[in-house]
Design a protein around this motif. Structure first.
Motif, PDB file in Angstrom:
ATOM      1  N   PHE A  87       0.878  -1.338  -0.099  1.00  0.00           N
ATOM      2  CA  PHE A  87       0.116  -0.051   0.036  1.00  0.00           C
ATOM      3  C   PHE A  87       0.938   1.188  -0.060  1.00  0.00           C
ATOM      4  N   THR A  88       2.180   1.055   0.224  1.00  0.00           N
ATOM      5  CA  THR A  88       2.992   2.288   0.254  1.00  0.00           C
ATOM      6  C   THR A  88       3.305   2.871  -1.167  1.00  0.00           C
ATOM      7  N   VAL A  89       2.807   1.915  -2.139  1.00  0.00           N
ATOM      8  CA  VAL A  89       2.778   2.444  -3.478  1.00  0.00           C
ATOM      9  C   VAL A  89       1.387   2.454  -4.134  1.00  0.00           C
ATOM     10  N   ALA A  90       0.536   3.152  -3.166  1.00  0.00           N
ATOM     11  CA  ALA A  90      -0.889   3.171  -3.626  1.00  0.00           C
ATOM     12  C   ALA A  90      -1.126   4.100  -4.675  1.00  0.00           C
ATOM     13  N   GLY A  91      -0.229   5.098  -5.044  1.00  0.00           N
ATOM     14  CA  GLY A  91      -0.213   5.801  -6.119  1.00  0.00           C
ATOM     15  C   GLY A  91       0.064   5.333  -7.602  1.00  0.00           C
ATOM     16  N   ASN A  92       0.383   4.103  -7.459  1.00  0.00           N
ATOM     17  CA  ASN A  92       0.481   3.506  -8.784  1.00  0.00           C
ATOM     18  C   ASN A  92      -0.424   2.291  -8.979  1.00  0.00           C
ATOM     19  N   VAL A 137       1.793   2.326   7.932  1.00  0.00           N
ATOM     20  CA  VAL A 137       2.193   3.663   7.182  1.00  0.00           C
ATOM     21  C   VAL A 137       1.071   4.232   6.775  1.00  0.00           C
ATOM     22  N   PRO A 138       1.014   5.527   6.516  1.00  0.00           N
ATOM     23  CA  PRO A 138      -0.160   6.354   6.248  1.00  0.00           C
ATOM     24  C   PRO A 138      -0.919   5.821   5.219  1.00  0.00           C
ATOM     25  N   ALA A 139      -0.104   5.152   4.038  1.00  0.00           N
ATOM     26  CA  ALA A 139      -1.216   4.773   3.012  1.00  0.00           C
ATOM     27  C   ALA A 139      -2.136   3.875   3.413  1.00  0.00           C
ATOM     28  N   VAL A 140      -2.171   3.165   4.618  1.00  0.00           N
ATOM     29  CA  VAL A 140      -3.073   2.087   5.179  1.00  0.00           C
ATOM     30  C   VAL A 140      -4.293   2.747   5.715  1.00  0.00           C
ATOM     31  N   MET A 141      -4.293   4.208   6.031  1.00  0.00           N
ATOM     32  CA  MET A 141      -5.449   4.748   6.721  1.00  0.00           C
ATOM     33  C   MET A 141      -6.836   4.310   6.133  1.00  0.00           C
ATOM     34  N   PRO A 142      -7.030   4.294   4.787  1.00  0.00           N
ATOM     35  CA  PRO A 142      -8.178   3.815   4.309  1.00  0.00           C
ATOM     36  C   PRO A 142      -8.665   2.309   4.745  1.00  0.00           C
ATOM     37  N   VAL A 143      -7.824   1.395   5.019  1.00  0.00           N
ATOM     38  CA  VAL A 143      -7.869   0.348   5.329  1.00  0.00           C
ATOM     39  C   VAL A 143      -8.587   0.401   6.794  1.00  0.00           C
ATOM     40  N   TRP A 144      -7.766   1.167   7.532  1.00  0.00           N
ATOM     41  CA  TRP A 144      -8.239   1.334   9.296  1.00  0.00           C
ATOM     42  C   TRP A 144      -9.602   1.836   9.101  1.00  0.00           C
ATOM     43  N   GLU A 145      -9.832   2.769   8.476  1.00  0.00           N
ATOM     44  CA  GLU A 145     -11.146   3.342   8.186  1.00  0.00           C
ATOM     45  C   GLU A 145     -12.225   2.319   7.723  1.00  0.00           C
ATOM     46  N   GLU A 146     -11.936   1.281   6.984  1.00  0.00           N
ATOM     47  CA  GLU A 146     -13.184   0.543   6.886  1.00  0.00           C
ATOM     48  C   GLU A 146     -12.908  -0.489   7.986  1.00  0.00           C
ATOM     49  N   TYR A 147     -11.973  -0.797   8.669  1.00  0.00           N
ATOM     50  CA  TYR A 147     -11.850  -1.376   9.629  1.00  0.00           C
ATOM     51  C   TYR A 147     -12.656  -0.962  10.814  1.00  0.00           C
ATOM     52  N   ALA A 148     -12.682   0.472  11.004  1.00  0.00           N
ATOM     53  CA  ALA A 148     -13.323   1.078  12.008  1.00  0.00           C
ATOM     54  C   ALA A 148     -15.153   0.733  11.835  1.00  0.00           C
ATOM     55  N   ARG A 149     -15.281   0.752  10.728  1.00  0.00           N
ATOM     56  CA  ARG A 149     -16.795   0.626  10.454  1.00  0.00           C
ATOM     57  C   ARG A 149     -17.452  -0.785  10.905  1.00  0.00           C
ATOM     58  N   VAL A 150     -16.447  -1.656  10.638  1.00  0.00           N
ATOM     59  CA  VAL A 150     -16.754  -3.072  11.184  1.00  0.00           C
ATOM     60  C   VAL A 150     -16.820  -3.025  12.587  1.00  0.00           C
ATOM     61  N   LEU A 151     -15.922  -2.640  13.199  1.00  0.00           N
ATOM     62  CA  LEU A 151     -15.704  -2.530  14.626  1.00  0.00           C
ATOM     63  C   LEU A 151     -16.840  -1.579  15.394  1.00  0.00           C
ATOM     64  N   ARG A 152     -17.469  -0.672  14.865  1.00  0.00           N
ATOM     65  CA  ARG A 152     -18.420  -0.110  15.460  1.00  0.00           C
ATOM     66  C   ARG A 152     -19.745  -0.754  15.141  1.00  0.00           C
ATOM     67  N   GLY A 188       7.485  13.215  21.296  1.00  0.00           N
ATOM     68  CA  GLY A 188       8.674  12.925  21.765  1.00  0.00           C
ATOM     69  C   GLY A 188       9.775  12.229  21.177  1.00  0.00           C
ATOM     70  N   VAL A 189       9.472  11.717  20.162  1.00  0.00           N
ATOM     71  CA  VAL A 189      10.349  10.683  19.378  1.00  0.00           C
ATOM     72  C   VAL A 189      11.169  11.596  18.675  1.00  0.00           C
ATOM     73  N   PRO A 190      12.448  11.540  18.606  1.00  0.00           N
ATOM     74  CA  PRO A 190      13.459  12.251  17.972  1.00  0.00           C
ATOM     75  C   PRO A 190      13.727  12.162  16.520  1.00  0.00           C
ATOM     76  N   GLN A 191      12.478  11.879  15.845  1.00  0.00           N
ATOM     77  CA  GLN A 191      12.433  11.508  14.495  1.00  0.00           C
ATOM     78  C   GLN A 191      10.927  11.970  14.023  1.00  0.00           C
ATOM     79  N   THR A 192      10.988  12.441  12.716  1.00  0.00           N
ATOM     80  CA  THR A 192       9.822  12.712  12.054  1.00  0.00           C
ATOM     81  C   THR A 192       9.332  11.475  11.193  1.00  0.00           C
ATOM     82  N   ARG A 193       8.172  11.245  11.477  1.00  0.00           N
ATOM     83  CA  ARG A 193       7.591   9.941  11.186  1.00  0.00           C
ATOM     84  C   ARG A 193       6.049  10.004  11.169  1.00  0.00           C
ATOM     85  N   ARG A 194       5.324   9.543  10.282  1.00  0.00           N
ATOM     86  CA  ARG A 194       3.865   9.588  10.165  1.00  0.00           C
ATOM     87  C   ARG A 194       3.212   8.126  10.210  1.00  0.00           C
ATOM     88  N   ARG A 195       2.273   7.861  10.977  1.00  0.00           N
ATOM     89  CA  ARG A 195       1.908   6.616  11.160  1.00  0.00           C
ATOM     90  C   ARG A 195       0.196   6.880  11.396  1.00  0.00           C
TER      91      ARG A 195
END
Length: 527
Positions: A85-90, A266-281, A298-305
């Protein structure tokens, strides 16, 4: 040393099962908060690290286990491998994402019906026929993905054979051209035209035969690639595993739902988590999906999850509040925190919005500060002005390497962290000896592992890069597992847990990961 150790008593005793547990990022954070965590991990090298770190582990493929094996697990966590999914643009990434979302929606439909029938059941349990319908729906998806995985393995093996044969033909052509007296430049131009699919004609019967063989192999290689795209990524089934475990625990007759679910990727997986959330609700969870910036905790690193947080029961699950400022490229350590465009803080339940706005966030943590705080006598650099030159290009230019100075947070720690150069600040002058690269301990510290963490096995850099930053996990766990804790207690627990995490000592002797035989007598199995 026993596998399960609980040294610090949390507000409520909740036992965690961590799928795709890696080298222990979330598990070591859970331990610092006083929770007991058990991980399932298939990678041999990550398991060796976990063993030396004293992490309770089942070694094997998550798909060889079931939620029913662990009836006493109360919290499900995990970060299933989602590299596709990290290559979700292709095209391949978009198809994989669409496929997974369709599978989740299929499971949501049968889950919705079964959950309604369970709610209407006099026994307050899922009718057996309803459960069988849910199980058959999952089995159909699972078997299709497993068949595709087996077929993809066969095609990949065929593809590898074709590529080897193609390489051999290229070598034969190069040799024939050299024997015919062609210069290196002419040979290079020949292969350039060949790569560009231009018409190549040379009056040489032997070379003509080789060209024909090469064209045939190219055609077979294209077919193999297309077939692999049709079969999809074999990791698709893995990203669905946590959902099935939640559904099984929620609807299988005689079972009870997990108290909480936490998933990150990774951020590209957010659409999957949103579908998960519908089931969990539908299954009775209050959920929240949120992009988290690691330096804002407080993590000494720039990273988005991308994080999915869920807690069983009615109501809402608030967003996780950031504790530190986000990093901006012009920032330096010690500079005044930026306020323009700052995201407003969500007020906690025991303070007013005005009070929340008055409390400034802490400044982000630099590499220099994190390494200095790691602990004296440990193998990390201190008091050196340095610049990290990334192994990756920036701005679309592979030659324009990204750079971060010591008084900034690190760029995202990836599995290629060992390839980053560490030079004297403001120069391209390498440090002498081992200081020219980050050590495993230093890379681990930038992921917020203890400096003494016992990294073992092969490709340690990949283990570190794939891990959940423990300090981020600590914040997420406390937020989801302790929603009723007051603000002062929460802050105190975070600070104490962060210190325990930083100063964690390596166990005197390693533990041994278990397989299926270890299920008998384990605290989570009840066997």
């Amino acid at each position: 040393m026993s596998h399960v150790v609980n040294q610090h008593t949390p507000p409520a005793e909740l036992r965690i099962l961590d799928l795709f547990a890696g080298p222990g990022g979330l598990d070591v954070a859970a331990e610092a908060l006083g929770y007991r965590a058990t991980g399932i991990e298939w990678d041999d090298d990550a398991v060796v690290t976990r063993d030396h770190a004293g992490m309770d582990t089942f070694h094997g493929d998550v798909r060889r286990y079931r939620a029913a094996f662990f009836p006493y697990a109360e919290v499900l966590t995990g970060g299933p491998p989602c590299q596709t999914f990290t290559v979700a643009g292709n095209g391949a990434g978009r198809r994989a994402l669409h496929e997974v979302k369709q599978y989740i929606r299929t499971m949501h439909e049968v889950t919705r019906v079964a959950h309604a029938e369970r709610a209407a059941s006099p026994s307050d349990d899922t009718p057996l026929d309803s459960w069988k319908h849910v199980f058959r729906a999952w089995r159909k998806i699972y078997e299709k993905l497993r068949v595709n995985e087996i077929l993809a393995g066969e095609v990949r093996a065929e593809k590898a054979d074709i590529e080897k044969a193609r390489t051999d033909v290229r070598k034969a052509m190069r040799k024939r051209l050299a024997e015919a007296g062609h210069s290196l430049r002419e040979i290079k131009d020949f292969f350039k035209k060949l790569k560009g699919s231009q018409d190549v004609r040379i009056p040489d019967p032997e070379l003509t035969a080789l060209l024909k063989r090469y064209a045939d192999l190219d055609g077979r290689l294209d077919k193999a690639r297309k077939r692999l795209e049709e079969l999809g990524d074999p990791r698709t089934g893995l990203v669905l595993q946590p959902l099935w475990w939640v559904i099984e625990r929620s609807l299988r007759p005689g079972s009870r739902p997990y108290e909480a679910v936490i998933l990150e990727q990774v951020p590209a997986v957010m659409p999957v988590w949103e579908e998960y959330a519908r089931v969990l609700r539908t299954l009775g969870y209050r959920t929240n999906t949120q992009y988290l910036h690691t330096e804002a905790f407080g993590v000494p690193q720039t990273r988005r999850r991308a994080v999915l947080m869920a807690r069983f029961g009615p109501g809402e699950l608030a967003e996780l509040e950031e504790t530190h400022e986000r990093y901006h490229p012009r920032d330096r350590a010690g500079a005044a925190p930026r306020t323009a465009g700052r995201q407003p803080r969500l007020p906690s339940r025991d303070i007013t919005p005005a009070e929340a706005e008055e409390r400034p966030k802490k400044h982000w943590i630099s590499m220099e500060e994190a390494l200095r705080q790691a602990g004296k006598g440990l193998p990390v650099r201190r008091d050196l002005a340095f610049t990290v030159v990334s192994n990756y290009g920036t701005g679309g230019d592979p030659e324009a390497r990204g750079r971060r100075d010591h008084d900034m947070p690190s760029a995202t720690i990836t599995g290629k962290v060992s390839r980053n150069r560490v030079v004297r600040k403001g120069t391209d002058e390498d440090f002498a000896g081992d200081l020219g690269r980050f050590s495993n301990a230093e890379a681990g510290v930038l992921q917020t592992f203890p400096a003494s963490y016992p990294w073992k096995g092969k490709d340690v850099a990949q283990q570190i890069g794939n891990a959940v930053p423990p300090l981020l996990a600590l914040h997420v766990l406390r937020h989801v597992l302790e929603p009723e804790v007051d603000e002062a207690t929460a802050q105190d627990r975070l600070e104490r847990a962060a210190e325990r995490l930083r100063t964690r000592e390596v166990p005197a002797s390693p533990v041994k990961a278990q397989g299926h035989k270890g299920l008998k007598g384990h605290p989570l199995t009840g066997r």
